[in-house]
Design a protein around this motif. Structure first.
Motif, mmCIF file in Angstrom:
data_model
loop_
_atom_site.group_PDB
_atom_site.id
_atom_site.type_symbol
_atom_site.label_atom_id
_atom_site.label_comp_id
_atom_site.label_asym_id
_atom_site.label_seq_id
_atom_site.Cartn_x
_atom_site.Cartn_y
_atom_site.Cartn_z
ATOM 1 N N GLY A 129 47.417 31.750 52.913
ATOM 2 C CA GLY A 129 47.456 32.650 54.060
ATOM 3 C C GLY A 129 48.148 32.018 55.251
ATOM 4 N N ALA A 130 47.893 30.717 55.468
ATOM 5 C CA ALA A 130 48.532 30.013 56.576
ATOM 6 C C ALA A 130 50.034 29.885 56.338
ATOM 7 N N ARG A 131 50.422 29.626 55.089
ATOM 8 C CA ARG A 131 51.847 29.532 54.756
ATOM 9 C C ARG A 131 52.548 30.873 54.997
ATOM 10 N N VAL A 132 51.884 31.948 54.620
ATOM 11 C CA VAL A 132 52.450 33.285 54.815
ATOM 12 C C VAL A 132 52.600 33.587 56.306
ATOM 13 N N ALA A 133 51.564 33.278 57.075
ATOM 14 C CA ALA A 133 51.631 33.527 58.519
ATOM 15 C C ALA A 133 52.743 32.708 59.171
ATOM 16 N N ALA A 134 52.936 31.481 58.710
ATOM 17 C CA ALA A 134 53.980 30.617 59.266
ATOM 18 C C ALA A 134 55.371 31.163 59.004
ATOM 19 N N LEU A 135 55.495 32.006 57.985
ATOM 20 C CA LEU A 135 56.774 32.642 57.678
ATOM 21 C C LEU A 135 57.007 33.906 58.507
ATOM 22 N N GLY A 136 56.075 34.188 59.419
ATOM 23 C CA GLY A 136 56.234 35.338 60.309
ATOM 24 C C GLY A 136 55.641 36.628 59.784
ATOM 25 N N VAL A 137 54.815 36.548 58.748
ATOM 26 C CA VAL A 137 54.203 37.743 58.163
ATOM 27 C C VAL A 137 52.916 38.071 58.904
ATOM 28 N N ALA A 138 52.846 39.254 59.474
ATOM 29 C CA ALA A 138 51.637 39.702 60.160
ATOM 30 C C ALA A 138 50.749 40.460 59.181
ATOM 31 N N THR A 139 49.437 40.322 59.359
ATOM 32 C CA THR A 139 48.476 41.003 58.495
ATOM 33 C C THR A 139 47.617 41.952 59.321
ATOM 34 N N THR A 140 47.503 43.189 58.841
ATOM 35 C CA THR A 140 46.695 44.207 59.498
ATOM 36 C C THR A 140 45.581 44.631 58.567
ATOM 37 N N ARG A 141 44.364 44.684 59.089
ATOM 38 C CA ARG A 141 43.233 45.172 58.303
ATOM 39 C C ARG A 141 43.140 46.684 58.466
ATOM 40 N N ALA A 142 43.385 47.402 57.389
ATOM 41 C CA ALA A 142 43.317 48.860 57.414
ATOM 42 C C ALA A 142 43.240 49.362 55.986
ATOM 43 N N GLU A 143 42.629 50.526 55.810
ATOM 44 C CA GLU A 143 42.549 51.155 54.492
ATOM 45 C C GLU A 143 43.495 52.343 54.469
ATOM 46 N N LEU A 144 44.561 52.238 53.722
ATOM 47 C CA LEU A 144 45.533 53.316 53.633
ATOM 48 C C LEU A 144 45.049 54.391 52.674
ATOM 49 N N ASP A 145 45.285 55.644 53.048
ATOM 50 C CA ASP A 145 44.956 56.755 52.158
ATOM 51 C C ASP A 145 46.145 57.162 51.303
#
Length: 299
Positions: A129-145
């Motif tokens: 997760g830290a490696r992904v974030a360091a690559l500029g990837v943002a994570t949003t907590r949401a449930e898509l319908d």
């Protein structure tokens, strides 16, 4: 370069996001659960194709992932270690296709001995997760319908059990309930997998601070609560295989629902790439399937 939304933040989703970002895409993750709350965090996470239909594509992804995890094991921070152990064989004509995906194995009277990557899930998912974030990837907590109103150029669906619904009702997706109990480690370093144990699926996977004992393979069972009777049966089988576990205290226990399908789905449909249905093989196929997703996104 495309704008890509990855749906899901388990082992598959994080790995896919990592490889897409490395390939130059602008990536974001949307997930209803954090990695630490996903089924990936429950897994014993030893490299082994399990609860997935094995074909040439699966074996190739498993082969790629083995090599990547073997490389990551050189970095203690990754949480990946290489451990030797035994795949127990109890019948005369076993399917050993999986051995073609690893560098070496040895047939012995009671099974197959080999060295496999073991992923310490808590450390690994945090590290990844830290490696992904360091690559500029943002994570949003949401449930898509649904995916209809998403503006991204490409969408990768790697949402485990929810993937089928997001893709318009893929009713082939179903849960396989897995229950584990984690004991204090009395000094074990070797794992044992016994898929054909007469009393049920059994595995003992030692990690640095505990031993993961399992398990169950209850297809269609959505129950995420720990069952004490099931735990007692798991411990009886595990201690029967590894007597050194007798008397070791329980450190934790958990249940996870493996996202299964008749075959794992890895294909592009328009601007959507499907990557799900890995059963108990999410860690085993993660890097290989992520590489394939990158190829599909480039088409």
């Amino acid at each position: 370069m495309s704008r890509v939304m990855v749906v899901g933040a388990g082992a598959i989703g994080l790995t896919v996001a990592h490889e897409l970002a490395v390939a130059g895409h602008r990536v974001r993750i949307v997930a209803d659960r954090a990695a630490r709350d996903s089924v990936s965090a429950v897994a014993a996470a030893i490299w082994f194709p399990h609860d997935v239909a094995v074909d040439d594509g699966v074996l190739e992804s498993a082969r790629v992932t083995y090599r990547r995890l073997e490389s990551l094991a050189e970095d203690p921070a990754s949480g990946v270690v290489m451990r030797s152990g035994l795949v127990r064989i109890r019948h005369a004509d076993p399917d050993l296709a999986w051995t073609t995906a690893i560098p070496r194995s040895e047939r012995v009277p009671d099974g197959v001995r080999c060295v496999l990557p073991v992923v310490e899930t808590g450390r690994y998912l945090e590290w990844l997760g830290a490696r992904v974030a360091a690559l500029g990837v943002a994570t949003t907590r949401a449930e898509l319908d649904d995916l209809a109103d998403q503006s991204d150029d490409l969408i990768v669906v790697a949402a485990g059990l929810r993937s089928g619904a997001l893709l318009g009702g893929d009713d082939e997706v179903y849960p396989i309930r897995g229950q584990v109990v984690r004991l204090a480690n009395p000094g074990l370093t070797e794992w044992i997998l016994d898929n054909d144990h007469p009393d049920g699926l059994t595995y003992v996977v030692p990690r640095a601070g505990d031993v993961v004992c399992g398990g169950t393979g209850q297809a269609g069972d959505w129950n995420e609560q720990v069952d004490p009777a099931t735990e007692a049966a798991i411990l009886e089988r595990a201690r029967g295989l590894v007597p050194a576990l007798a008397g070791q205290p329980v450190l934790s226990r958990a249940v996870g629902l493996r996202p299964a399908r008749s075959q794992r789905r890895l294909e592009r449909i328009g601007r959507v790439v499907a990557c799900y249905g890995h059963g108990g093989s999410g860690f085993t196929l993660s890097w290989g399937d992520a590489a394939r997703v990158v190829e599909l996104c480039a088409r």
